[in-house]
Design a protein around this motif. Structure first.
Motif, mmCIF file in Angstrom:
data_model
loop_
_atom_site.group_PDB
_atom_site.id
_atom_site.type_symbol
_atom_site.label_atom_id
_atom_site.label_comp_id
_atom_site.label_asym_id
_atom_site.label_seq_id
_atom_site.Cartn_x
_atom_site.Cartn_y
_atom_site.Cartn_z
ATOM 1 N N SER A 1 0.815 -1.221 0.000
ATOM 2 C CA SER A 1 0.000 0.000 0.000
ATOM 3 C C SER A 1 0.847 1.268 0.000
ATOM 4 N N SER A 2 2.135 1.142 0.336
ATOM 5 C CA SER A 2 3.017 2.312 0.325
ATOM 6 C C SER A 2 3.857 2.403 -0.945
ATOM 7 N N GLY A 3 3.812 1.352 -1.782
ATOM 8 C CA GLY A 3 4.581 1.352 -3.018
ATOM 9 C C GLY A 3 5.992 0.859 -2.856
ATOM 10 N N SER A 4 6.334 0.364 -1.660
ATOM 11 C CA SER A 4 7.712 -0.053 -1.385
ATOM 12 C C SER A 4 7.902 -1.566 -1.470
ATOM 13 N N TYR A 5 6.939 -2.276 -2.049
ATOM 14 C CA TYR A 5 7.079 -3.714 -2.173
ATOM 15 C C TYR A 5 7.886 -4.045 -3.431
ATOM 16 N N PHE A 6 8.973 -4.782 -3.249
ATOM 17 C CA PHE A 6 9.794 -5.244 -4.363
ATOM 18 C C PHE A 6 9.877 -6.765 -4.297
ATOM 19 N N PRO A 7 9.386 -7.451 -5.314
ATOM 20 C CA PRO A 7 9.379 -8.918 -5.268
ATOM 21 C C PRO A 7 10.784 -9.486 -5.287
ATOM 22 N N PRO A 8 11.020 -10.544 -4.512
ATOM 23 C CA PRO A 8 12.324 -11.220 -4.528
ATOM 24 C C PRO A 8 12.472 -12.046 -5.800
ATOM 25 N N PRO A 9 13.676 -12.549 -6.094
ATOM 26 C CA PRO A 9 13.871 -13.391 -7.279
ATOM 27 C C PRO A 9 12.960 -14.615 -7.261
ATOM 28 N N VAL A 10 12.707 -15.125 -8.442
ATOM 29 C CA VAL A 10 11.872 -16.317 -8.598
ATOM 30 C C VAL A 10 12.779 -17.543 -8.677
ATOM 31 N N LYS A 11 12.460 -18.568 -7.898
ATOM 32 C CA LYS A 11 13.241 -19.793 -7.909
ATOM 33 C C LYS A 11 12.887 -20.631 -9.135
ATOM 34 N N GLU B 1 4.812 -4.583 -13.585
ATOM 35 C CA GLU B 1 6.094 -4.305 -14.239
ATOM 36 C C GLU B 1 7.254 -4.867 -13.420
ATOM 37 N N ARG B 2 7.186 -4.753 -12.108
ATOM 38 C CA ARG B 2 8.256 -5.308 -11.267
ATOM 39 C C ARG B 2 8.300 -6.826 -11.365
ATOM 40 N N TRP B 3 7.142 -7.474 -11.411
ATOM 41 C CA TRP B 3 7.115 -8.933 -11.534
ATOM 42 C C TRP B 3 7.677 -9.383 -12.871
ATOM 43 N N LEU B 4 7.425 -8.616 -13.917
ATOM 44 C CA LEU B 4 7.947 -8.985 -15.229
ATOM 45 C C LEU B 4 9.474 -8.911 -15.266
ATOM 46 N N LYS B 5 10.021 -7.978 -14.518
ATOM 47 C CA LYS B 5 11.467 -7.746 -14.577
ATOM 48 C C LYS B 5 12.256 -8.466 -13.498
ATOM 49 N N SER C 1 19.602 -22.961 -10.265
ATOM 50 C CA SER C 1 19.894 -23.985 -9.256
ATOM 51 C C SER C 1 21.243 -23.769 -8.573
ATOM 52 N N ASP C 2 22.187 -23.104 -9.268
ATOM 53 C CA ASP C 2 23.495 -22.861 -8.661
ATOM 54 C C ASP C 2 23.546 -21.557 -7.868
ATOM 55 N N GLY C 3 22.395 -20.880 -7.738
ATOM 56 C CA GLY C 3 22.323 -19.659 -6.949
ATOM 57 C C GLY C 3 22.554 -18.380 -7.726
ATOM 58 N N THR C 4 22.958 -18.481 -8.989
ATOM 59 C CA THR C 4 23.163 -17.273 -9.797
ATOM 60 C C THR C 4 21.827 -16.692 -10.240
ATOM 61 N N LEU C 5 21.818 -15.383 -10.454
ATOM 62 C CA LEU C 5 20.603 -14.686 -10.875
ATOM 63 C C LEU C 5 20.637 -14.431 -12.369
ATOM 64 N N GLN C 6 19.525 -14.692 -13.015
ATOM 65 C CA GLN C 6 19.391 -14.484 -14.457
ATOM 66 C C GLN C 6 18.379 -13.370 -14.699
ATOM 67 N N GLU C 7 18.849 -12.270 -15.280
ATOM 68 C CA GLU C 7 17.962 -11.146 -15.570
ATOM 69 C C GLU C 7 17.018 -11.506 -16.710
ATOM 70 N N ARG C 8 15.847 -10.911 -16.701
ATOM 71 C CA ARG C 8 14.861 -11.196 -17.742
ATOM 72 C C ARG C 8 14.447 -9.911 -18.442
ATOM 73 N N GLU C 9 14.512 -9.931 -19.770
ATOM 74 C CA GLU C 9 14.074 -8.791 -20.570
ATOM 75 C C GLU C 9 12.751 -9.068 -21.260
ATOM 76 N N LYS C 10 12.331 -10.332 -21.234
ATOM 77 C CA LYS C 10 11.038 -10.699 -21.814
ATOM 78 C C LYS C 10 10.533 -11.947 -21.119
ATOM 79 N N GLY C 11 9.252 -12.239 -21.311
ATOM 80 C CA GLY C 11 8.665 -13.434 -20.734
ATOM 81 C C GLY C 11 8.124 -13.219 -19.329
ATOM 82 N N THR C 12 7.288 -14.153 -18.907
ATOM 83 C CA THR C 12 6.770 -14.175 -17.544
ATOM 84 C C THR C 12 6.856 -15.623 -17.068
#
Length: 415
Positions: A54-64, A169-173, A179-190
């Motif tokens: 409700s304050s706009g400060s929610y940022f979703p964590p990475p998706v497993k 928009e935040r969920w899309l990005k 599995s090895d713990g590295t983060l993969q950025e996404r420019e497309k897809g859901t």
């Protein structure tokens, strides 16, 4: 609800979303917090989530990311959000879905309230009887290739809610944790597995496919379940033209038809003679092809109809083997029945709508594994598989209500 918050989200909405997520269960995300763990401090966890949203400060964590084996080989990437993120997505979905449902096409069936896959199969069956040709569509890696800008453009047409647009928009990005713990950025897809993903996917295809078909090919009805679609046409020439134009249309939207899985199919029956390269297609676990049917007068004829597919039967047989019934000799037969029936009823209720006799092989497979269980449990049956099968048949005759698949042809018991 606090008047000092910039976004109007009630605490009740967040609590209702939590109840939905709890009912659906699901695995833990990157934070390893299960739904049970979240519930141990539910009030505080829900308040924090409401406060941030409700304050706009929610940022979703990475998706497993979890790779799920596919029936035909290979894997399908599944994204698992955290429990808190699933709740946040459900809040947005509950707000957004009623508005989008008012506009979605009646022949779109996937992931929509009050609609079932078997309805799409039934409509496809009826249309295959009226149209000689079908275009079986397969979109390559659909969920992974959705264009974010086009999706947000479509979403803005239906809502001006700043917080919904912000969080989508935040969920899309949001990145994906491998599995090895590295983060993969996404420019497309859901990611498949997100609560909001099916709704967004339907919205994207509503404009990329449904509306386009309605405008340019109103004479060609279709059934679409997410990214799986069947189009019906009178002639092969019409089917070829539609395929060519759809390729261009989907390319404009950043999508691509799978060249090896998209086919023009001839719906051959007694009235449609001749042979063609493709005379069958799979749709929602069913195989549509020419089949021998019996008329009311007892005479046989060929009809283009659906029945459970070989791929679906293979999956069911794999599930039956995974039960390892022969290792459960310490249990009574009735103890085995309850968990087996819960699964088998689902199979028969779905795949038994058309050509129910095609499930005979599944019933036989279950009985064969029950016989192996009996061999292991009773000394007098050990090493005598034929005798064990005969013993199971005797139980089946005396207690047909014990197992769901034994009731398959019962007129008095609805599975």
């Amino acid at each position: 609800m606090s008047e000092t918050k910039p976004f109007s989200i009630s605490k009740q909405e967040v609590y209702d979303a939590y109840r939905q997520v709890k009912a659906n269960r699901g695995a833990a995300g990157v934070d390893k917090q299960s739904i049970e763990d979240f519930g141990l401090n539910m009030a505080n966890n829900l308040y924090k989530l409401w406060n941030r949203m409700s304050s706009g400060s929610y940022f979703p964590p990475p998706v497993k990311r979890v790779d799920i084996p596919k029936a035909g080989g290979g894997t399908r990437p599944l994204g698992i959000p955290t429990v808190a993120d699933r709740i946040a997505q459900t809040v947005v979905k509950n707000r957004l879905e009623p508005e989008l449902e008012r506009h979605f096409h009646p022949d779109s069936y996937g992931y929509r309230p009050g609609r079932r896959a078997v309805e799409a199969v039934r409509v496809a069956k009826e249309r295959c009887n009226r149209y000689d040709w079908a275009l079986d569509l397969d979109i390559s890696s659909f969920f992974d290739t959705i264009d974010h800008d086009l999706l947000l453009k479509a979403l803005k047409f239906h809502t001006d809610s700043r917080w919904i647009l912000l969080y989508v928009e935040r969920w899309l990005k949001v990145p994906v944790e491998l599995s090895d713990g590295t983060l993969q950025e996404r420019e497309k897809g859901t990611p498949q597995g997100g609560v909001i993903s099916p709704l967004l996917a339907n919205l994207f295809l509503h404009y990329a496919f449904d509306r386009w078909m309605q405008k340019h090919y109103p004479e060609a009805p279709f059934e679409r379940y997410a990214d799986d679609a069947i189009c019906h046409l009178k002639t092969r020439e019409q089917a070829e033209q539609l395929k060519a134009e759809l390729e261009k249309r989907l390319e404009e939207c950043g999508l691509k038809l799978h060249p090896e899985k998209t086919h023009i199919v001839y719906c051959r029956d007694d009235n449609r003679r001749g042979n063609h390269e493709h005379e069958k297609f799979d749709f929602l676990g069913y195989t549509f092809r020419p089949r021998l049917s019996r008329r009311k007068d007892g005479k046989f004829y060929v009809k283009f109809s659906p029945a459970v597919s070989n791929k679906s039967i293979k999956k069911m047989n794999q599930r039956i083997r995974a039960w390892e019934l022969h290792r459960m000799s310490g249990k009574a037969l009735r103890e085995l029945a309850h968990p087996i029936n819960a699964v088998v009823r689902g199979w028969f209720n779905y795949y038994g709508h058309f050509y129910r006799s095609a499930l005979d092989c599944v019933s036989r497979q279950i009985d064969l594994h029950l016989a192996k269980w009996a061999e292991r449990k009773y000394k007098r049956l050990r090493g005598h598989s034929g005798r064990a099968i005969k013993w199971i048949r005797g139980i089946k005759k005396r207690q047909p209500e014990l197992f769901a698949h034994w009731q398959l042809y019962s007129k008095t018991v609805r599975l």
